[in-house]
Structures are given as C-alpha cells and as structure tokens.
Write an enzyme that holds these catalytic residues in place. Sequence first.
Site, PDB file in Angstrom:
ATOM      1  N   SER A 288     -29.970 -32.385 -34.491  1.00 60.68           N
ATOM      2  CA  SER A 288     -30.796 -31.995 -35.326  1.00 60.68           C
ATOM      3  C   SER A 288     -32.307 -32.287 -34.838  1.00 60.68           C
ATOM      4  O   SER A 288     -32.526 -33.249 -34.279  1.00 60.68           O
ATOM      5  CB  SER A 288     -30.766 -32.526 -36.794  1.00 60.68           C
ATOM      6  OG  SER A 288     -31.791 -32.336 -37.527  1.00 60.68           O
TER       7      SER A 288
ATOM      8  N   HIS B  73     -39.363 -39.263 -40.654  1.00 58.72           N
ATOM      9  CA  HIS B  73     -38.976 -38.012 -41.209  1.00 58.72           C
ATOM     10  C   HIS B  73     -38.098 -38.309 -42.334  1.00 58.72           C
ATOM     11  O   HIS B  73     -37.339 -39.152 -42.479  1.00 58.72           O
ATOM     12  CB  HIS B  73     -38.073 -37.275 -39.983  1.00 58.72           C
ATOM     13  CG  HIS B  73     -37.741 -35.910 -40.202  1.00 58.72           C
ATOM     14  ND1 HIS B  73     -36.784 -35.400 -41.159  1.00 58.72           N
ATOM     15  CD2 HIS B  73     -38.224 -34.720 -39.755  1.00 58.72           C
ATOM     16  CE1 HIS B  73     -36.659 -34.226 -41.350  1.00 58.72           C
ATOM     17  NE2 HIS B  73     -37.575 -33.835 -40.229  1.00 58.72           N
TER      18      HIS B  73
ATOM     19  N   LYS C 259     -28.740 -40.381 -34.397  1.00 59.20           N
ATOM     20  CA  LYS C 259     -28.322 -39.013 -33.712  1.00 59.20           C
ATOM     21  C   LYS C 259     -28.744 -39.242 -32.376  1.00 59.20           C
ATOM     22  O   LYS C 259     -28.354 -38.892 -31.269  1.00 59.20           O
ATOM     23  CB  LYS C 259     -28.713 -37.914 -34.388  1.00 59.20           C
ATOM     24  CG  LYS C 259     -27.742 -37.478 -35.538  1.00 59.20           C
ATOM     25  CD  LYS C 259     -28.074 -36.035 -36.207  1.00 59.20           C
ATOM     26  CE  LYS C 259     -27.145 -35.636 -37.306  1.00 59.20           C
ATOM     27  NZ  LYS C 259     -26.004 -35.266 -37.164  1.00 59.20           N
TER      28      LYS C 259
HETATM   29  P1  NAP Z   1     -21.280 -30.148 -41.887  1.00 60.88           P
HETATM   30  O1  NAP Z   1     -20.803 -29.269 -42.540  1.00 60.88           O
HETATM   31  O2  NAP Z   1     -21.914 -31.444 -42.532  1.00 60.88           O
HETATM   32  O3  NAP Z   1     -19.941 -30.791 -40.925  1.00 60.88           O
HETATM   33  C1  NAP Z   1     -19.998 -32.256 -40.412  1.00 60.88           C
HETATM   34  C2  NAP Z   1     -18.352 -32.471 -39.934  1.00 60.88           C
HETATM   35  O4  NAP Z   1     -18.318 -33.842 -39.547  1.00 60.88           O
HETATM   36  C3  NAP Z   1     -17.451 -32.285 -41.130  1.00 60.88           C
HETATM   37  O5  NAP Z   1     -16.441 -31.397 -40.682  1.00 60.88           O
HETATM   38  C4  NAP Z   1     -17.004 -33.582 -41.574  1.00 60.88           C
HETATM   39  O6  NAP Z   1     -15.624 -33.641 -41.827  1.00 60.88           O
HETATM   40  C5  NAP Z   1     -17.027 -34.265 -40.083  1.00 60.88           C
HETATM   41  N1  NAP Z   1     -16.908 -35.523 -40.133  1.00 60.88           N
HETATM   42  C6  NAP Z   1     -17.908 -36.539 -40.744  1.00 60.88           C
HETATM   43  N2  NAP Z   1     -17.562 -37.872 -40.383  1.00 60.88           N
HETATM   44  C7  NAP Z   1     -16.315 -37.739 -39.676  1.00 60.88           C
HETATM   45  C8  NAP Z   1     -15.495 -38.722 -39.241  1.00 60.88           C
HETATM   46  N3  NAP Z   1     -15.612 -40.226 -39.399  1.00 60.88           N
HETATM   47  N4  NAP Z   1     -14.305 -38.234 -38.418  1.00 60.88           N
HETATM   48  C9  NAP Z   1     -14.045 -37.024 -38.354  1.00 60.88           C
HETATM   49  N5  NAP Z   1     -15.007 -36.088 -38.820  1.00 60.88           N
HETATM   50  C10 NAP Z   1     -15.973 -36.390 -39.513  1.00 60.88           C
HETATM   51  O7  NAP Z   1     -22.055 -29.854 -40.508  1.00 60.88           O
HETATM   52  P2  NAP Z   1     -23.192 -28.835 -40.698  1.00 60.88           P
HETATM   53  O8  NAP Z   1     -24.278 -28.858 -41.769  1.00 60.88           O
HETATM   54  O9  NAP Z   1     -22.747 -27.196 -40.064  1.00 60.88           O
HETATM   55  O10 NAP Z   1     -24.087 -29.283 -39.247  1.00 60.88           O
HETATM   56  C11 NAP Z   1     -23.652 -29.271 -38.032  1.00 60.88           C
HETATM   57  C12 NAP Z   1     -24.569 -30.250 -37.188  1.00 60.88           C
HETATM   58  O11 NAP Z   1     -26.007 -29.662 -37.172  1.00 60.88           O
HETATM   59  C13 NAP Z   1     -24.827 -31.622 -37.793  1.00 60.88           C
HETATM   60  O12 NAP Z   1     -24.716 -32.624 -36.535  1.00 60.88           O
HETATM   61  C14 NAP Z   1     -25.845 -31.847 -38.647  1.00 60.88           C
HETATM   62  O13 NAP Z   1     -26.439 -32.830 -38.686  1.00 60.88           O
HETATM   63  C15 NAP Z   1     -26.875 -30.719 -37.880  1.00 60.88           C
HETATM   64  N6  NAP Z   1     -27.988 -30.285 -38.482  1.00 60.88           N
HETATM   65  C16 NAP Z   1     -28.044 -29.984 -39.701  1.00 60.88           C
HETATM   66  C17 NAP Z   1     -28.867 -29.310 -40.611  1.00 60.88           C
HETATM   67  C18 NAP Z   1     -28.688 -29.028 -41.773  1.00 60.88           C
HETATM   68  O14 NAP Z   1     -29.640 -28.221 -42.366  1.00 60.88           O
HETATM   69  N7  NAP Z   1     -27.873 -29.179 -42.434  1.00 60.88           N
HETATM   70  C19 NAP Z   1     -30.144 -29.086 -39.883  1.00 60.88           C
HETATM   71  C20 NAP Z   1     -30.110 -29.193 -38.434  1.00 60.88           C
HETATM   72  C21 NAP Z   1     -29.084 -29.776 -37.727  1.00 60.88           C
HETATM   73  P3  NAP Z   1     -15.121 -33.129 -43.117  1.00 60.88           P
HETATM   74  O15 NAP Z   1     -15.328 -31.593 -43.116  1.00 60.88           O
HETATM   75  O16 NAP Z   1     -13.679 -33.599 -43.553  1.00 60.88           O
HETATM   76  O17 NAP Z   1     -16.115 -33.554 -44.293  1.00 60.88           O
END
Ligand code: NAP
Length: 255
Positions: free
Chosen positions: A131, A139, A153
């Site tokens: 991110s 932040h 991260k």
């Molecule tokens: P997300 O839907 O929050 O997915 C995170 C995944 O990690 C889920 O599949 C979750 O499993 C898995 N997970 C968490 N803990 C775990 C563990 N202990 N063992 C195995 N799996 C685990 O992701 P996203 O929102 O698409 O984001 C993708 C990436 O972009 C992330 O790194 C996020 O931080 C980054 N990002 C997000 C944003 C935003 O606006 N949200 C902005 C910039 C960057 P479950 O499916 O079982 O919950």
Amino acid sequence: MSVKKVCVTGATGRTGAIVVKKLRQITNQFEVIGFARNEEKVKELFGSTDGFIIGNITDQSSLESALKGCDALVIVTSAIPKMKAPPKEGERPEFYFETGEIPEQVDWIGQKNQIDIAKNLGIKQIVLVGSMGGTNENHMLNKIGDGKILIWKRKAEEYLINSGIDYTIIRAGGLINEPGGKRELIVGKDDTLLNNPPQGIPTSIPREDVAEVVVQALQESKAKNKAFDLISKPEDGISITKDFSALFAQTTAGL
Ligand code: NAP
C-alpha cells in the site's frame, strides 16, 4: 515457453481472487495454486477447492505444502481491520484488529514467513501487493487499531528486497471495485503521488487493474527488482495502459 507454477496467497481476498482468476485464464503460461485460510470462502468464490491449499500464513507447514515446486509467489495477504460498531450519526467509525490478526502478525511475521519459506524452497520470484502511505508514520491507516499497518508492511517489503529473490513490490493507492483495463496507470515512488497528487487525479486504482499489473509483473522482465506506487487516471475512454513493459521501465529498484 515453459509453464510457470505460481502460488497466490490471500487468494480469497478482493484483489487476490482476481489475480487467481486472471492467471487461471492463461493456461499455457501459468499453473496456479491458491492459498487461503477459509475453505468455505474458496468454495463460494471458485466453486471447489481444486488447486487450493487451505492454511494460515502464520503456519509454516501449510505454507510449505503450497509453495513446494512453485516458481513464483504472489503475496496479496493483509491484516483486515474490523468495525467496532456502526457509527452514530456524525461520528466516524472505529476499527480494531482481532487477536492474532494484528498487522505485526499478518503483515510482518506472516509475510516474512512466506518470504523465508519461498527462499528455502528456491522460489525465484515474488510479487507483493502493498500500500502507498508507508513513508508517513502518522498516516491515518497506521492509527487504525494502533496497528501501524503500513510500518509493518514496509518492514516486510524491505525484508523481501534484501532476500535476494527477484521482487516486484506494487504499492497501490486506494483500491476501488471498478472494471479494469479502462484507465491509464501511473507509477511513482516514496509516496510522491500521495503527497503531491497530480491535479484532478484521485489517488486510487481499481482492484482489477492492480491484479493485471501482478499478472504482467510475472511476465515482464522489466518488472523484476522494482518497487513502486501505483494509481490510475480517471477513465476517459482514450488513454488506457496497454504497454506494461513501458510502465515497468519507469519504475526503480529499492524500497
Ligand atoms: P483483502 O480483501 O483485505 O484480502 C486480504 C487477504 O488476506 C484475505 O484473503 C484474507 O483471508 C487474507 N489473510 C489475512 N490474514 C491471513 C492469514 N493469517 N492467513 C492467510 N490469509 C490471510 O485485500 P484487498 O483489499 O484486495 O487488498 C489487497 C492488498 O492491497 C492488501 O495488501 C492491502 O493492504 C493493499 N491495499 C489496500 C487498499 C485498500 O484501499 N483497501 C489500498 C492500498 C493497498 P480471508 O479472505 O479469509 O479474510
């Protein structure tokens, strides 16, 4: 061209699931192993658990089974904040992380585990989705549940860079659920796109576009050993990023 075996962790996540689906469509180039902790969610999203290993990134043995024999690893796991309760009118919602699921455990220890095991098994390439915002300790995302998520991260990203494995670190802007392949993508570094956003361009990007950049990073040599921020221009029907080699050529090595 030989088929590349790729493990995608966070495969039931909103971006990870798109990565798995996209890679599964390129059967002549990729064999895909999804890694997810929730079997029911895998069945819901993919119809069956075929091609999946169920496990937790804090558990070495399940990760080893998933990564064995793979050429590349895509890390799309992340700690997920939960809302305490629906906010009262005019108030902001409050978030927390569940015990065992704080960013230090998921985004640092969990990602370090993945990198260590990949290294031990001789995996040659890791693409990691992170991110933007990690250069700023204050932040607002770091304040959520006092989890310092972007700090952990970034620590994992640094660890990956120093691991000796070929890396691509994609630090996305705010993720949106809009169709991909319709916008021009912009890369940056060190949060300059966040701190001085180009006029009229929100610091966001569709998850589908991030997933496409992951797929391209597995194919394009210019993506190797690069770390960059990534946002998209608003859709204008004219400029659309199609030359990913040229996009990666604008990115640089190091944190
Ligand atoms: P997300 O839907 O929050 O997915 C995170 C995944 O990690 C889920 O599949 C979750 O499993 C898995 N997970 C968490 N803990 C775990 C563990 N202990 N063992 C195995 N799996 C685990 O992701 P996203 O929102 O698409 O984001 C993708 C990436 O972009 C992330 O790194 C996020 O931080 C980054 N990002 C997000 C944003 C935003 O606006 N949200 C902005 C910039 C960057 P479950 O499916 O079982 O919950």
